[in-house]
Enzyme design. Sequence first.
Site, PDB file in Angstrom:
ATOM      1  N   CYS B 233       0.865  -1.179   0.000  1.00 11.51           N
ATOM      2  CA  CYS B 233       0.000   0.000   0.000  1.00 11.51           C
ATOM      3  C   CYS B 233       0.899   1.225   0.000  1.00 11.51           C
ATOM      4  CB  CYS B 233      -0.980  -0.021   1.166  1.00 11.51           C
ATOM      5  SG  CYS B 233      -0.233  -0.062   2.807  1.00 11.51           S
ATOM      6  N   ARG B 238      -2.228  -0.874   5.489  1.00 13.70           N
ATOM      7  CA  ARG B 238      -3.421  -1.362   4.797  1.00 13.70           C
ATOM      8  C   ARG B 238      -3.130  -2.709   4.137  1.00 13.70           C
ATOM      9  NH1 ARG B 238      -4.920   3.779   1.162  1.00 13.70           N
ATOM     10  NH2 ARG B 238      -2.689   4.162   1.427  1.00 13.70           N
TER      11      ARG B 238
END
Lengths: 97, 277
Positions: B233, B238
Site C-alpha cells: 500500500c 493497509r
Amino acid sequence: MCGAPKQGGALAGIDLSTQTVIQGSVWHDGAPVAGAYVRLLDATDEFTAEVVTSPEGEFRFFAAPGEWKLRSLAPVGRAERVLSAEVGLNETTLAIA
Amino acid sequence: MSRSDVLVSADWAQEHLGDAGLVFVEVDEDTSAYDKGHLEGAVKLDWKTDLQDPLRRDFVDKEQFEQLLSAKGISNDDTVVLYGGNNNWFAAYAYWYFKLYGHDAVKLVDGGRKKWELDSRPLSDAEVTRPATQYTAKEPDTSIRAFRDEVVAAIDTKNLVDVRSPDEFAGKLVAPAHLPQEGAQRPGHIPSAVNVPWSKAANEDGTFKSDEELAALYADAGLDDGKATIAYCRIGERSSHTWFVLHELLGHADVKNYDGSWTEYGSLVGVPIAKGA
C-alpha cells in the site's frame, strides 16, 4: 504517516492553493455528533478514506478536484451527501435525520 | 488455520474480557482514541513510537520487540487479541509483527474499535497496568515480509496486489484522502500490479467479508492461485489487512507484505512505474 490526524481546528499550515480540502460537520437533533465515522467515496462509490469526527462533530479530507460522496455512520444513524470539490476549501454539512 | 483460529467476534471479545491467559491489545495511530476509552483491561501499543525504530526506517528488531512486550506485561504463553481503529489497519499490522516474531496465539477482533463503538459496547478509561514479563521472540520470519529487490523481481512474475484506493493506484492521489497530499515520491503503481482496495475486503462496520465473498473478490481481480503474492500500500498497514485476508483467512500459502510499500518504491531511482487505472 498514515494515522488519522486530529479533526477540525484551524486551517493554518494547509496550502489551499494546492490542496483540495473537503470539510464540515455531522449534526443530529440540533447538535454536533462527536465520534461519528465519516467516509469519503469516489465517483465510482469506492472507499477512499475515513475519519472520526472531533468533539465538535468536525471532519476533514484532502482529496482532488471532482465528484465525491460523504457518508457518516454513527449509533444514532447515518447520512449521505454528494458534492463536487474544487481546489481550495469545500465545506459541507451532514445531517442525520 | 481457519477463520475461527484468527478472528473473534465483538460478542466473543466482550464475553472474554478479563480471562486469564488472554491479553487484549489496542493498536492505534492515534493514542488519544485509547485514552478516551478502551476495552476493559486492554493495553495500548502506539504503531509509531512502539513499533517503529526511532532512528532508522525499519520496524522494531527482535530485542526491541522483546523489550516492548515484556514492559507491556505480555508473556509467551498469552493469547494476544488485537483490535484498533481505522478498520483494524494497525491491529492487522501488529498482528503481522506478532506472527513475524513467532507469536502464534494471536487473534483479531472482527470490526475492531469501529464496530465496538457503533454497537455502543462499553469502554473503560481506567488505567491498565500489567506486571512485566520476560518475553522471548523468535528470529524474524521473512517468509511473510517482502523487500524492495524481490518486489522489482516480482513484476510480471508473481501476483502483486496494490491495496490502495483507485485514485492512489491511478496516480491521482499520493496519500489516503484523510492526509495532506504531499510527499516526494512519484505517483502511480508497480507495473503488473492489480488494484484490489483493502476496503473491498471489509464491510462498512469494519468486519471482514465472508470467506466466499473474499475468495471471489481476489479470483475476479485475476489473482493466480498458483503464484506467490506480494501485497503493498503506502506504508504497509493497509496491506497488512489484505495480507491477513489472503494468508490467514483464505489460507494462501505464500503471501508477503511489502512494508516499504509505495513510500519506498515510488522513491527508488530507475524502477518502472505505471499510471492510470
